[in-house]
Design a protein around this motif. Structure first.
Motif, PDB file in Angstrom:
ATOM      1  N   THR A 184       0.919  -1.267   0.193  1.00 17.67           N
ATOM      2  CA  THR A 184       0.107   0.044   0.055  1.00 17.67           C
ATOM      3  C   THR A 184       0.732   1.120   0.182  1.00 17.67           C
ATOM      4  O   THR A 184       2.030   1.195  -0.336  1.00 17.67           O
ATOM      5  CB  THR A 184      -1.062  -0.197   1.156  1.00 17.67           C
ATOM      6  OG1 THR A 184      -1.776   1.133   1.087  1.00 17.67           O
ATOM      7  CG2 THR A 184      -0.175   0.065   2.507  1.00 17.67           C
ATOM      8  N   ASP A 188      -2.622   6.190  -0.036  1.00 18.67           N
ATOM      9  CA  ASP A 188      -3.726   5.259  -0.684  1.00 18.67           C
ATOM     10  C   ASP A 188      -5.004   5.016   0.313  1.00 18.67           C
ATOM     11  O   ASP A 188      -4.864   4.716   1.485  1.00 18.67           O
ATOM     12  CB  ASP A 188      -3.001   3.650  -0.455  1.00 18.67           C
ATOM     13  CG  ASP A 188      -3.860   2.544  -1.355  1.00 18.67           C
ATOM     14  OD1 ASP A 188      -5.082   2.932  -1.761  1.00 18.67           O
ATOM     15  OD2 ASP A 188      -3.247   1.463  -1.344  1.00 18.67           O
ATOM     16  N   LYS A 191      -5.166   2.196   2.369  1.00 16.03           N
ATOM     17  CA  LYS A 191      -4.179   1.552   3.298  1.00 16.03           C
ATOM     18  C   LYS A 191      -4.680   1.267   4.823  1.00 16.03           C
ATOM     19  O   LYS A 191      -4.143   0.371   5.366  1.00 16.03           O
ATOM     20  CB  LYS A 191      -3.300   2.959   3.792  1.00 16.03           C
ATOM     21  CG  LYS A 191      -2.206   3.211   4.830  1.00 16.03           C
ATOM     22  CD  LYS A 191      -1.727   4.441   5.126  1.00 16.03           C
ATOM     23  CE  LYS A 191      -0.906   4.459   6.482  1.00 16.03           C
ATOM     24  NZ  LYS A 191      -0.324   5.798   6.671  1.00 16.03           N
ATOM     25  N   HIS A 218      -3.307   5.518  -4.703  1.00 16.36           N
ATOM     26  CA  HIS A 218      -3.806   4.566  -5.315  1.00 16.36           C
ATOM     27  C   HIS A 218      -3.945   4.330  -6.632  1.00 16.36           C
ATOM     28  O   HIS A 218      -4.748   4.819  -7.234  1.00 16.36           O
ATOM     29  CB  HIS A 218      -5.347   4.381  -4.531  1.00 16.36           C
ATOM     30  CG  HIS A 218      -5.911   3.055  -4.857  1.00 16.36           C
ATOM     31  ND1 HIS A 218      -5.705   2.031  -4.006  1.00 16.36           N
ATOM     32  CD2 HIS A 218      -6.576   2.925  -5.844  1.00 16.36           C
ATOM     33  CE1 HIS A 218      -6.451   0.949  -4.887  1.00 16.36           C
ATOM     34  NE2 HIS A 218      -7.077   1.409  -5.829  1.00 16.36           N
TER      35      HIS A 218
END
Length: 234
Positions: A184, A188, A191, A218
């Motif tokens: 991640t 993100d 996360k 992301h």
């Protein structure tokens, strides 16, 4: 880089399904697309290109399978029970038809599975449902609680395909042999789900790497950085 198109009839799905494979020989990695993505998505977004060295050197062979997300998790025109049932048929196709074929073709007992975003869900869900067939699991930007797709519907099929629900009480010695990466990034929006899954695995004593990359979102650029890094661990 050798690229091969496949189309095969799945008895579990009752339809044809498509796939691309990359490489002539190497350790097999089954790579899932993102939400409602097609079998060519990981090629189009250059994730395959990021793994070119591993493929051309014969170290890795990648299989990019199609999804049926439009007929399962994202099929809002269907009752939630039908959506999850359709996913169980997809899981049976993977477990009973595709993965045995890959294992035989590559002469391995276990394979690797990987995916970005919703493909990360598919990879982790399959790995922990069938750990006897998976040695490596790489999720990049994944989210793992799928109840949000089902408007409150809950049954056994939901439970056994929702990793935060079924993993805490699941018992399988193969869990402790898998190499698990939860990838991640700092910005993100998934996360938190990766940190949550890391806690679940930690409580079970399952060794894994929670890889939180700085400054990234992301999106495909960070996943293209992660994927070859994770492949190098095989």
């Amino acid at each position: 880089m050798q690229e091969t198109y496949h189309k095969f009839w799945s008895h579990c799905l009752g339809r044809e399904i498509e796939m691309l494979s990359f490489g002539n020989w190497g350790y097999p990695v089954l790579l899932f697309p993102t939400s409602m993505g097609r079998y060519y998505e990981n090629k189009d977004f250059k994730l395959i290109e990021s793994a070119r060295w591993f493929i051309e050197s014969g170290k890795i062979k990648i299989y990019c399978i199609d999804s049926i997300d439009k007929d399962s998790w994202y099929a809002k025109h269907l009752h939630p029970a039908t959506r999850i049932y359709n996913h169980t048929c997809y899981d049976r196709m993977l477990n009973e038809e595709l993965v045995p074929s890959i294992r035989q073709e590559c002469n391995v007992e276990k394979i690797g599975v990987a995916g970005c975003s919703f493909g990360g869900y598919h990879a982790l869900n399959f790995a922990f449902k069938h750990p006897d067939k998976v040695a490596y699991m790489f999720s990049m930007g994944g989210a793992f609680d799928i109840k949000q797709h089902l408007e409150g519907h809950y049954d056994d099929n939901v439970f056994f395909n929702n990793p935060p629900d079924f993993i805490p009480d699941a018992q399988n010695s193969h869990f402790y042999d898998m190499k698990v990466v939860l990838g991640t990034s700092e910005h993100d929006f998934c996360k938190g789900e990766n940190e949550w899954m890391s806690q679940i695995l930690h409580r079970k004593g399952i060794n894994h790497w929670l890889d939180i990359r700085p400054f990234a979102n992301h999106d495909w650029p960070i996943w293209r950085e992660m994927f070859p890094d994770y492949l190098s661990k095989i």
